[in-house]
Enzyme design. Structure first.
Site, PDB file in Angstrom:
ATOM      1  N   GLN A 144       2.253  -0.154 -10.971  1.00 27.62           N
ATOM      2  CA  GLN A 144       0.791  -0.204 -11.095  1.00 27.62           C
ATOM      3  C   GLN A 144       0.309   0.551 -12.326  1.00 27.62           C
ATOM      4  OE1 GLN A 144       2.362   1.411  -8.615  1.00 27.62           O
ATOM      5  NE2 GLN A 144       1.584   3.500  -8.464  1.00 27.62           N
ATOM      6  N   CYS A 196      -3.698   0.957  14.121  1.00 25.36           N
ATOM      7  CA  CYS A 196      -4.035   0.010  15.186  1.00 25.36           C
ATOM      8  C   CYS A 196      -2.915  -1.001  15.421  1.00 25.36           C
ATOM      9  CB  CYS A 196      -5.333  -0.732  14.855  1.00 25.36           C
ATOM     10  SG  CYS A 196      -5.196  -1.867  13.446  1.00 25.36           S
ATOM     11  N   SER A 246       9.975   2.366  -2.969  1.00 25.05           N
ATOM     12  CA  SER A 246      11.050   3.027  -3.706  1.00 25.05           C
ATOM     13  C   SER A 246      12.374   2.924  -2.963  1.00 25.05           C
ATOM     14  CB  SER A 246      10.700   4.502  -3.949  1.00 25.05           C
ATOM     15  OG  SER A 246       9.571   4.610  -4.797  1.00 25.05           O
ATOM     16  N   CYS A 305      -1.152  -0.246   9.981  1.00 24.19           N
ATOM     17  CA  CYS A 305      -2.285   0.643  10.266  1.00 24.19           C
ATOM     18  C   CYS A 305      -2.037   1.304  11.626  1.00 24.19           C
ATOM     19  CB  CYS A 305      -3.560  -0.201  10.279  1.00 24.19           C
ATOM     20  SG  CYS A 305      -5.073   0.680  10.739  1.00 24.19           S
ATOM     21  N   ASP A 330       9.763   1.073 -11.198  1.00 23.89           N
ATOM     22  CA  ASP A 330       9.000   1.699 -10.109  1.00 23.89           C
ATOM     23  C   ASP A 330       7.631   2.125 -10.632  1.00 23.89           C
ATOM     24  OD1 ASP A 330       8.779   2.464  -7.445  1.00 23.89           O
ATOM     25  OD2 ASP A 330       9.485   4.505  -7.820  1.00 23.89           O
ATOM     26  N   GLU A 331       6.671   2.303  -9.704  1.00 25.94           N
ATOM     27  CA  GLU A 331       5.298   2.685 -10.054  1.00 25.94           C
ATOM     28  C   GLU A 331       4.711   1.715 -11.073  1.00 25.94           C
ATOM     29  OE1 GLU A 331       3.975   4.792  -8.193  1.00 25.94           O
ATOM     30  OE2 GLU A 331       5.753   5.723  -7.327  1.00 25.94           O
ATOM     31  N   THR A 385       0.854  -1.174   0.000  1.00 25.24           N
ATOM     32  CA  THR A 385       0.000   0.000   0.000  1.00 25.24           C
ATOM     33  C   THR A 385       0.897   1.233   0.000  1.00 25.24           C
ATOM     34  OG1 THR A 385      -1.832   1.099   1.156  1.00 25.24           O
ATOM     35  CG2 THR A 385      -0.146   0.057   2.530  1.00 25.24           C
ATOM     36  N   MET A 386       0.323   2.430   0.140  1.00 26.09           N
ATOM     37  CA  MET A 386       1.102   3.668   0.069  1.00 26.09           C
ATOM     38  C   MET A 386       2.073   3.787   1.242  1.00 26.09           C
ATOM     39  SD  MET A 386       0.475   5.748  -2.538  1.00 26.09           S
ATOM     40  CE  MET A 386       0.892   7.361  -1.916  1.00 26.09           C
TER      41      MET A 386
END
Length: 209
Positions: free
Chosen positions: A90, A147, A16, A145, A87-88, A10-11
């Site tokens: 997606q 949590c 990188s 996250c 990279d990138e 995820t972000m």
């Protein structure tokens, strides 16, 4: 044997950083890495891969119209390369992922792709979906996250700080507008509710805790 690799997360999980570290390790051993990134990603300047921890390197770029096999073949014609780092990833099209797979198989060049698995709506990027289907090896780059659980989803926030439920899949820049969450807290942020199955097999909304 050359392989197609997909490192996904995820972000803000450090993809990188890992790519740049791996490229550095290649050079340290006297090998030649070749770096590529999406031309539309101009956060650090066009043709530049940058990490949030402050390291960066120049890279060649690709667009959705490029033939990735042809790009690889043209680079190999210029001189020896030991591994391609993308990279990138997606932002690759499904056809481009197949072209990279062809380059691995026919040109014997290892290709390491780094990218997001899903967007802020919880939907797959076409390039990531193709890589999940075609990659020889996959590795999840983990972050957490708030949590403490593993984050697998991301929300995009608006100017008011509230999660957005609609919008274009691609929005370059604005890393501060993305928050990585576990699935449960992503659902809460997006206004979703747990779904249970009744005894008859029909979906039913379960009570929230």
């Amino acid at each position: 044997m050359a392989k197609l690799y997909f490192h996904y997360s995820t972000m803000n999980a450090g993809k990188s950083t890992l790519l740049l570290q791996a490229a550095y390790n290649y050079r340290e051993r006297g090998m030649v890495p070749w770096l590529l990134t999406a031309r539309l990603d101009t956060r650090a300047g066009q043709g530049r891969i940058a990490s949030r921890i402050g390291i960066a390197e120049p890279a060649d770029t690709f667009t959705p119209d490029d033939d990735m096999f042809a790009l690889v073949a043209a680079r190999l014609a210029q001189g020896h390369v030991d591994c391609a780092f993308v990279d990138e990833a997606q932002f690759l099209t499904r056809a481009q992922v197949w072209q990279l797979a062809q380059a691995v198989d026919d040109l014997r060049l290892p290709v390491m792709c780094y990218g997001l698995r899903v967007d802020f709506r919880g939907e797959s990027f076409p390039g990531s979906a193709a890589l999940l289907a075609l990659a020889d090896e996959m590795r999840e780059v983990r972050t957490i996250c708030h949590c403490g659980k593993k984050a697998t989803m991301v929300v995009r926030t608006g100017p008011d700080g509230q999660p957005l439920k609609e919008g274009a899949q691609v929005m370059v820049g604005g890393n501060e507008r993305y928050v990585s969450l576990c699935r449960r807290h992503w659902r809460e942020a997006m206004g979703d509710h747990p779904v249970a199955m009744t005894a008859t097999g029909d979906p039913a909304v379960a009570a929230t805790d």
